[in-house]
Design a protein around this motif. Structure first.
Motif, PDB file in Angstrom:
ATOM      1  N   SER A 150       3.526  -4.257   1.226  1.00 30.20           N
ATOM      2  CA  SER A 150       2.219  -3.630   1.055  1.00 30.20           C
ATOM      3  C   SER A 150       2.103  -2.971  -0.322  1.00 30.20           C
ATOM      4  CB  SER A 150       1.994  -2.592   2.158  1.00 30.20           C
ATOM      5  OG  SER A 150       0.746  -1.957   2.013  1.00 30.20           O
ATOM      6  N   ARG A 202      -4.485  -1.759   2.889  1.00 30.02           N
ATOM      7  CA  ARG A 202      -3.468  -0.715   2.954  1.00 30.02           C
ATOM      8  C   ARG A 202      -3.670   0.161   4.187  1.00 30.02           C
ATOM      9  NH1 ARG A 202       1.630   0.755   2.405  1.00 30.02           N
ATOM     10  NH2 ARG A 202       1.858   2.981   2.084  1.00 30.02           N
ATOM     11  N   THR A 205      -2.372  -1.520   7.194  1.00 27.21           N
ATOM     12  CA  THR A 205      -0.914  -1.407   7.285  1.00 27.21           C
ATOM     13  C   THR A 205      -0.510  -0.041   7.828  1.00 27.21           C
ATOM     14  OG1 THR A 205      -0.569  -2.956   5.448  1.00 27.21           O
ATOM     15  CG2 THR A 205       1.237  -1.461   5.964  1.00 27.21           C
TER      16      THR A 205
END
Length: 266
Positions: A150, A202, A205
């Protein structure tokens, strides 16, 4: 482009932190695997009727052998696992044993005042805790792999923006005609959209959970807080990407002002 360049540097430093944690977790996992091998290969003492029938001399020898077994397991833990225990527990073997394998196991393997009898129940208890720690290490390693990937994506997006973002200094804006101003403004909008997509990815994640066989899955945001909670920015990727968005907005505003001046001046 100081702000975006600094954001890239900060995010690269965060990635190094994840890499270091991954290496430390791998070392800890290998330590537990080596320790498990010693525990499995150490035969437990019998606690049945046969032991009670031993002569005094044989009983003394058996007790010494049992004590040796506990010392061997304890020494294996001290050599192979304790160096990889975090925090205050690392300074004391008994504390480390309690932290990693339970207070009961720590007492049973204590160098003084413990049971000093390496029985089958004790062996099973140790192996149960070791298997749990290994499973937790597997989950942590998978989570760190996801975090590293990530951060890699975020770094690449920021680098792409840094290399493509049109200049918006006074000289560039004054010398550009309307068509060039609009073209550069549209380019900034496109790069800003890339950053916003990266922020969304993001956040996805951070909201994810890595499954575990031994307990409830571990939330990714929990690991991120563990990694960066002691730093100025707990969520370095979101912070860096947002800094990129703000820089895009600042430059877009400069072009908007120039275009408004051109329109009002006609």
């Amino acid at each position: 482009m100081p702000d975006i360049a600094a954001a890239v540097e900060d995010l690269t430093a965060a990635r190094r932190r994840v890499r270091d944690e991954h290496r430390a977790t791998e070392k800890q996992r290998r330590g537990f695997e080596q320790f498990r091998r010693v525990v499995v290969e150490t035969d437990p003492v019998s606690v049945g009727g046969a032991e009670r029938a031993l002569s005094a001399g044989e009983a003394t020898a058996a007790a010494a052998t049992t004590d040796d077994r506990c010392r061997r397991v304890r020494s294996a833990f001290e050599e192979q696992v304790a160096p990889h225990v975090d925090g205050e527990a690392a300074a004391d073997v008994r504390t480390a044993l309690a932290s990693e394998l339970s207070a009961e196991v720590a007492i049973a393997l204590a160098s003084e005042g413990g049971g000093n009898r390496f029985t089958e129940p004790l062996q099973r208890a140790i192996l149960t805790h070791v298997e749990q720690r290994l499973a937790e290490s597997d989950v942590m390693l998978r989570t760190l792999d996801r975090e590293r990937a990530s951060l890699d994506d975020a770094v690449e997006t920021l680098k792409s923006v840094r290399g493509s973002l049109p200049a918006a200094d006074a000289a560039t804006v004054i010398l550009a005609d309307d068509e060039t101003l609009w073209k550069r403004r549209r380019r900034i909008e496109s790069l800003e959209a890339d950053l916003e997509a990266a922020i969304e990815a993001r956040q996805s994640t951070l909201d994810s959970v890595t499954a575990s066989e031994v307990k409830a899955g571990i939330g990714h945001d929990t690991v991120v807080e563990y990694l960066f909670g002691d730093r100025e920015t707990t969520y370095p990727a979101l912070d860096a990407l947002l800094r990129g968005v703000r820089e895009c907005q600042r430059r877009r505003d400069r072009f908007d002002e120039a275009l408004d001046d051109e329109t009002s001046g006609r």
